[in-house]
Scaffold this active site. Sequence first.
Site, mmCIF file in Angstrom:
data_model
loop_
_atom_site.group_PDB
_atom_site.id
_atom_site.type_symbol
_atom_site.label_atom_id
_atom_site.label_comp_id
_atom_site.label_asym_id
_atom_site.label_seq_id
_atom_site.Cartn_x
_atom_site.Cartn_y
_atom_site.Cartn_z
ATOM 1 N N CYS A 284 -4.511 -0.241 -0.166
ATOM 2 C CA CYS A 284 -5.101 0.101 -1.581
ATOM 3 C C CYS A 284 -6.429 -0.126 -1.917
ATOM 4 C CB CYS A 284 -4.029 -0.326 -2.643
ATOM 5 S SG CYS A 284 -2.516 0.634 -2.977
ATOM 6 N N GLU B 4 -5.679 -6.554 5.351
ATOM 7 C CA GLU B 4 -6.100 -6.125 3.896
ATOM 8 C C GLU B 4 -6.445 -7.299 3.079
ATOM 9 O OE1 GLU B 4 -3.403 -3.793 1.431
ATOM 10 O OE2 GLU B 4 -4.963 -3.450 0.135
ATOM 11 N N ASN C 165 -6.069 6.599 2.350
ATOM 12 C CA ASN C 165 -5.120 5.698 2.334
ATOM 13 C C ASN C 165 -3.808 6.115 1.319
ATOM 14 O OD1 ASN C 165 -3.571 3.088 2.949
ATOM 15 N ND2 ASN C 165 -3.900 2.671 0.556
ATOM 16 N N GLU C 166 -2.893 6.798 2.063
ATOM 17 C CA GLU C 166 -1.613 6.907 1.145
ATOM 18 C C GLU C 166 -1.960 7.659 -0.144
ATOM 19 O OE1 GLU C 166 0.750 3.333 0.897
ATOM 20 O OE2 GLU C 166 0.111 3.193 -1.139
HETATM 21 O O1 AHR Z 1 0.570 -3.390 1.963
HETATM 22 C C1 AHR Z 1 0.405 -3.402 0.625
HETATM 23 C C2 AHR Z 1 0.220 -2.300 -0.021
HETATM 24 O O2 AHR Z 1 1.308 -1.212 0.318
HETATM 25 C C3 AHR Z 1 -1.203 -1.365 0.633
HETATM 26 O O3 AHR Z 1 -2.262 -1.789 0.118
HETATM 27 C C4 AHR Z 1 -0.740 0.071 0.197
HETATM 28 O O4 AHR Z 1 -1.689 0.769 0.999
HETATM 29 C C5 AHR Z 1 0.623 -0.046 0.252
HETATM 30 O O5 AHR Z 1 1.116 0.937 -0.736
#
Ligand code: AHR
Length: 658
Positions: free
Chosen positions: A256, A37, A386-387
């Site tokens: 995120c 990321e 994503n979550e």
């Molecule tokens: O890994 C860091 C963050 O943690 C990511 O962006 C998110 O998906 C999670 O909450």
Amino acid sequence: MIVYLAVSLTVLAQSARQQTTSTGKKISPTLFGLFFEDINYAADGGLYAEMIQNRSFEYSPADRREWHSLTSWEYITPVFSYGSLNVETNKPIHPNNPHYAVLTIEHVGQPGVGENSKIPENKGVPGVGIKNRGYDHMVVKAGEKYAFSLFACQLSATPVALTVSLQDPRGKILSESKLTVNSKDWNKYTATLTASERSDSTSLVILGTTQGKVGIDIVSLFPENTFKNRQNGLRADLAQLLADMKPAFIRFPGGCLAHGDGLGNMYRWKNTIGPIEQRVEQRNIWGYHQTAGLGYYEYFQFCEDIGAKPLPVLPAAVSCQNSGGTWRIGGTGQKAIPMDEMKDYIQEVLDLIEWANGSVSSTWGAKRAAAGHPKPFNLEFVGIGNEDKITPEFEERFKLIYDAVKAKHPEITVIGTVGPFPDGEDFTKGWKYANNLTVPMVDEHYYQQPDWFVRNQYRYDAYDRKQSHVYLGEYASWGNKLKNAISEAIYMTALERNGDVVDMASYAPLLAKKNHTQWKTDMIFFDNEKVCLTPNYYVQKLFTANQGDYYYDKIVSKNSKDSTLAASCVKDSKTGDIILKLVNGGTASQSMKIDLSAFKKLASQAEQVVIAGSAEAENTLENPQAIAPVQSKIKVSKSFQYNAPAMSLTVIRIKTQS
Ligand code: AHR
């Protein structure tokens, strides 16, 4: 009677053997991979090898309140030259890249001339120009070549001469090149700059040296030596560290970052392909700027270059639930793409699959080919969401996307999402929802204390194998000490044991740049020159580079009451190698008994790697070797004892002879 006794003895002997004889099962061949990321300057200023910061003058207060189009640039007028610098938008190279710099050179001074001839400012190359300090300045190395380019257009009646140079902090010129901007259209100008000496505080200077007016945009400087010498490529040292891990897959672009801070901030893959001057830049959810220079093409290319399967994660048409707030505070900010726009959004998801896998005669396959990759990228997995907070809006949109992908591309494995925690409301709702839809795999996330990983190492033993499988897409224990890494190693042996229901797993986050870190626990820390490999990196590497596709139980006997002792045994069918992982998370060495009688024709000598040390030990950029793996050979036999050092992971790789 005698016959009866003999039969009974045979049964006894057989059942005794069954208790100790190993049984095996197939496990996922893509269990361990990487999570990437752009957090902590992992992409821009990190893995993406571009050295110029704000190369396209697109920084703005939307990225960070104090930022603007000229952030990281300095206006300079050496040798009493004068003119002006503006940022304009009326004739951009491309509407996606609206801002560009305009230099007006009114007067070019003459070194050593006039009444001020003795003062230092009256020396050097005169002109009107701009200077970029890169991401915390640039490191250049003696004799190394750097590929410079910019786009420019002549805005005055006469052409404008430019001098481009690399300069050390005292203004010493380390490399220089000259070019003339002589077209009213935007054109790309290139030069190779070879550094005469090393400097870790280098700036790039562009000076207009004749009177006139010139537009400048996309000022770029890459080391020629990028990973695999790719253009628009990756920093060779960082990329090589990832390649060395031999990950089975790479997930990108987040995290995120994928679902973004509000609808306008979602990561839209189509904005990140094609010529870099046409890509859509935007605010990074982690509080800086994304150039999209490292975009979908580069991610897929990198995966291919290192033999990892690409795992793109696309938004489930809803933004991060923390949009407009601080990370994990708020939780009300999820925004959903309006239903009347969903048809187009679904098409965007389908187009990605065509772009990655379609023939060169398909609309999107042709774009991939035009970018230089006519062969398909062999996409197999797509993450949707994503979550996310599991809301009715999420569920409605996820189903539409999922159904469409399943109908048009049954060959693609869709990965769903079950919230940011290992339990709780979103987790429970997400699992229920995914099972109802028979989503093949869901993405679990959790960051926990090390003892959580020790206590929860049996989590997946209880998972129903007939339900959705698991992609443990983000996990880490809070910290980069050896004790953190060893708790993860204990957990990873359990992931292997459960590799028939956990199909994929990736530690997160991956990269973190010194002084630009939003997340304190990361796998690799770096600055512009050095790297610090954490104990967590070494543990991950030992698992990713030593994956198997078949799991054997009952190979290692140890004190089963001690939960800080863990072990696994897998076979890698490609090589035939048997791989043992032996973990001791305690404070004293512990004996383990290894029984390899289930295997035939094993080599008597094996490769062994041990990571061990004190629980609190950690590596830093200043002291990167406090914990380092030690490699050696070990004699192995059908049955042998291994003394696992305190706080250690040992990996033993044994060749089989055919
Ligand atoms: O890994 C860091 C963050 O943690 C990511 O962006 C998110 O998906 C999670 O909450």
